[in-house]
Write an enzyme that holds these catalytic residues in place. Sequence first.
Site, PDB file in Angstrom:
ATOM      1  N   GLU A 273       0.881  -1.180   0.000  1.00  0.00           N
ATOM      2  CA  GLU A 273       0.000   0.000   0.000  1.00  0.00           C
ATOM      3  C   GLU A 273       0.911   1.221   0.000  1.00  0.00           C
ATOM      4  O   GLU A 273       1.399   1.624   1.052  1.00  0.00           O
ATOM      5  CB  GLU A 273      -0.888   0.001   1.253  1.00  0.00           C
ATOM      6  CG  GLU A 273      -1.867  -1.138   1.343  1.00  0.00           C
ATOM      7  CD  GLU A 273      -2.948  -1.075   0.284  1.00  0.00           C
ATOM      8  OE1 GLU A 273      -3.026  -0.074  -0.458  1.00  0.00           O
ATOM      9  OE2 GLU A 273      -3.712  -2.045   0.186  1.00  0.00           O
TER      10      GLU A 273
ATOM     11  N   CYS B 211      -2.269   9.140   2.564  1.00  0.00           N
ATOM     12  CA  CYS B 211      -1.928   8.697   1.202  1.00  0.00           C
ATOM     13  C   CYS B 211      -3.048   8.956   0.195  1.00  0.00           C
ATOM     14  O   CYS B 211      -2.793   9.029  -0.999  1.00  0.00           O
ATOM     15  CB  CYS B 211      -1.514   7.226   1.203  1.00  0.00           C
ATOM     16  SG  CYS B 211      -2.702   6.183   2.028  1.00  0.00           S
TER      17      CYS B 211
HETATM   18  P1  NAD Z   1      10.246   6.830   4.847  1.00  0.00           P
HETATM   19  O1  NAD Z   1      10.110   6.253   3.500  1.00  0.00           O
HETATM   20  O2  NAD Z   1      11.613   7.026   5.444  1.00  0.00           O
HETATM   21  O3  NAD Z   1       9.410   5.982   5.933  1.00  0.00           O
HETATM   22  C1  NAD Z   1       8.065   5.613   5.719  1.00  0.00           C
HETATM   23  C2  NAD Z   1       7.792   4.397   6.599  1.00  0.00           C
HETATM   24  O4  NAD Z   1       8.535   3.303   6.110  1.00  0.00           O
HETATM   25  C3  NAD Z   1       8.232   4.574   8.060  1.00  0.00           C
HETATM   26  O5  NAD Z   1       7.268   3.994   8.888  1.00  0.00           O
HETATM   27  C4  NAD Z   1       9.548   3.817   8.158  1.00  0.00           C
HETATM   28  O6  NAD Z   1       9.739   3.261   9.454  1.00  0.00           O
HETATM   29  C5  NAD Z   1       9.344   2.732   7.148  1.00  0.00           C
HETATM   30  N1  NAD Z   1      10.594   2.299   6.521  1.00  0.00           N
HETATM   31  C6  NAD Z   1      11.565   3.073   6.009  1.00  0.00           C
HETATM   32  N2  NAD Z   1      12.567   2.314   5.508  1.00  0.00           N
HETATM   33  C7  NAD Z   1      12.203   1.034   5.708  1.00  0.00           C
HETATM   34  C8  NAD Z   1      12.812  -0.228   5.421  1.00  0.00           C
HETATM   35  N3  NAD Z   1      13.964  -0.313   4.762  1.00  0.00           N
HETATM   36  N4  NAD Z   1      12.155  -1.358   5.800  1.00  0.00           N
HETATM   37  C9  NAD Z   1      10.967  -1.291   6.425  1.00  0.00           C
HETATM   38  N5  NAD Z   1      10.350  -0.142   6.727  1.00  0.00           N
HETATM   39  C10 NAD Z   1      10.952   1.010   6.365  1.00  0.00           C
HETATM   40  O7  NAD Z   1       9.492   8.175   4.765  1.00  0.00           O
HETATM   41  P2  NAD Z   1       9.096   9.339   5.760  1.00  0.00           P
HETATM   42  O8  NAD Z   1      10.099  10.444   5.701  1.00  0.00           O
HETATM   43  O9  NAD Z   1       8.699   8.834   7.099  1.00  0.00           O
HETATM   44  O10 NAD Z   1       7.838   9.800   4.929  1.00  0.00           O
HETATM   45  C11 NAD Z   1       8.132  10.252   3.617  1.00  0.00           C
HETATM   46  C12 NAD Z   1       7.206   9.737   2.593  1.00  0.00           C
HETATM   47  O11 NAD Z   1       6.692   8.439   2.855  1.00  0.00           O
HETATM   48  C13 NAD Z   1       5.965  10.582   2.514  1.00  0.00           C
HETATM   49  O12 NAD Z   1       6.231  11.690   1.727  1.00  0.00           O
HETATM   50  C14 NAD Z   1       4.980   9.681   1.873  1.00  0.00           C
HETATM   51  O13 NAD Z   1       5.123   9.739   0.474  1.00  0.00           O
HETATM   52  C15 NAD Z   1       5.395   8.315   2.311  1.00  0.00           C
HETATM   53  N6  NAD Z   1       4.471   7.761   3.312  1.00  0.00           N
HETATM   54  C16 NAD Z   1       3.386   7.125   2.838  1.00  0.00           C
HETATM   55  C17 NAD Z   1       2.469   6.606   3.723  1.00  0.00           C
HETATM   56  C18 NAD Z   1       1.242   5.884   3.220  1.00  0.00           C
HETATM   57  O14 NAD Z   1       0.291   5.759   3.958  1.00  0.00           O
HETATM   58  N7  NAD Z   1       1.230   5.395   2.006  1.00  0.00           N
HETATM   59  C19 NAD Z   1       2.674   6.739   5.085  1.00  0.00           C
HETATM   60  C20 NAD Z   1       3.833   7.388   5.555  1.00  0.00           C
HETATM   61  C21 NAD Z   1       4.733   7.896   4.634  1.00  0.00           C
END
Ligand code: NAD
Length: 480
Positions: free
Chosen positions: A252, A286
Amino acid sequence: METSTTYPRVAMLIHGEWQHAGRETIEVVNPADESVIGHVPVATAADLDAALSAAERGFAVWRATAPADRAAVMLKAAALLRERVETLAPRITMELGKTLDEARYEVLRAADILTWDAGEAMRAYGRIIPSRPGWRHMVLRQPIGVVAAFTPWNAPIGSPARKVSAALAAGCAMVIKPAEETPASACALAECLMDAGLPPGVLNIVFGRPAEISRHLISSPIVRLVTFTGSVAIGKQLTQLAGQHMKATLMELGGHAAVIVCGDADPKAVARLAVTAKFRMGGQVCVSPTRFLVQKNIYGAFVDAFAGGASALRVGPGLEQGSQMGSLVNGRRLKAMQDLVGNAVSCGARVAAGGKRVGDRGFFFQPTVLADVPPNADALTQEPFGPLALVMPFDDLADALRTANQLDVGLAGYAFTNSLANTDRIANELESGLLSINHFGAAAPEMPFGGVKDSGFGREGGAESLDAYTITKMVSVRAS
Ligand code: NAD
């Protein structure tokens, strides 16, 4: 009712035991005032192995538990969530920054998700295939096994609820890694399930360094399904890793929702709805409506009404009564908003509302409406994931659909029109997994939720809820 503002001690859950002591920790920060409110333990490799082994044992117990008994645990947990809403909602607000009303809604929605999936547990039918005399061909639906789940900070109880609920209904066990920014919410969900009688090991929670944990869990032969909610970039990395180990995936991922407002819609009425939908949870959703494509004859009226509504919103700490939009989750999102607005303005966009940080303590940003956004602005291709709306005019519906479909992502889409012909065309041609026409709702538990293109694959909720968590097994019997 009185609001509790104590933040609980966060721990990992391994085989029914809460574990915290003796580990390295990461700080949990209240984004409304940047104070440290708690500490999350960092899992060691031994913790991860213990969680995997617990899940393996939990799976053996849970898959042999009758669907009606699984449903009973889930329904009791749903009742506990509803009962505890006034304790849990402030914790969500403290770790995430959104308003108390938004947090209450999320807790109640998590309860509704468990309730829906409890029903699905009892409807996970297989089928009988018509066969020749003396033969019986059947298709059984069985739980896929141990699930590794990764959930983000923006719906800290709702997102884990989606995954945990479907997994439990299907008879799977799980190791989940919720976001380290918002750890208490997932723990509260697990607490409700444990108090409702979930056997030890069926649900395990770990925290730590995301990349290390996902690598460890996904490469384990115990795990059979990898499910992630988060950014497209990380979703692609995890899908690749899962592919190397032949694991099923449910992804997702992000979106960049288009809203097509046709010239026959009422611009002021749509703008009123748009203010509520866009700035809910500070736009950190999202399915947040982001690219507003508005037909030229009502463009000016829409921009004025939208900007007026956005400017009138009261931004403030989520725990404070009267706040209509809380803080963003962290400094990264604040900087992203400043960069995207600065870039769009330098490309020629007009600031119709907001555009600036609020105060200098806490991660607050004004509800922002940018009009006449030129195609080269970064915000039109990067998901803002914040309180930023982009408004552009269009001539005819074909142009709007072309613009709406030009991105690699396709999660939610919205349209406003009084024409049946427009409705039909948009339903057929908009490339999105979800489409709401004449409203901004997108994610009720009884509706399948998920994206197309880079927004991922698989569905959460709806009659499809258990699909990813079950396998079909063909059984063919020769009776004579
Ligand atoms: P990020 O990509 O660093 O983290 C997003 C999530 O992914 C966090 O919960 C993090 O713990 C997890 N994550 C990161 N790297 C991972 C890995 N290697 N393995 C497993 N989990 C991992 O981003 P952020 O700075 O927290 O948010 C930035 C962008 O992420 C936002 O701009 C948005 O586009 C996206 N986002 C989307 C949703 C959604 O509901 N689709 C939710 C949160 C963030």
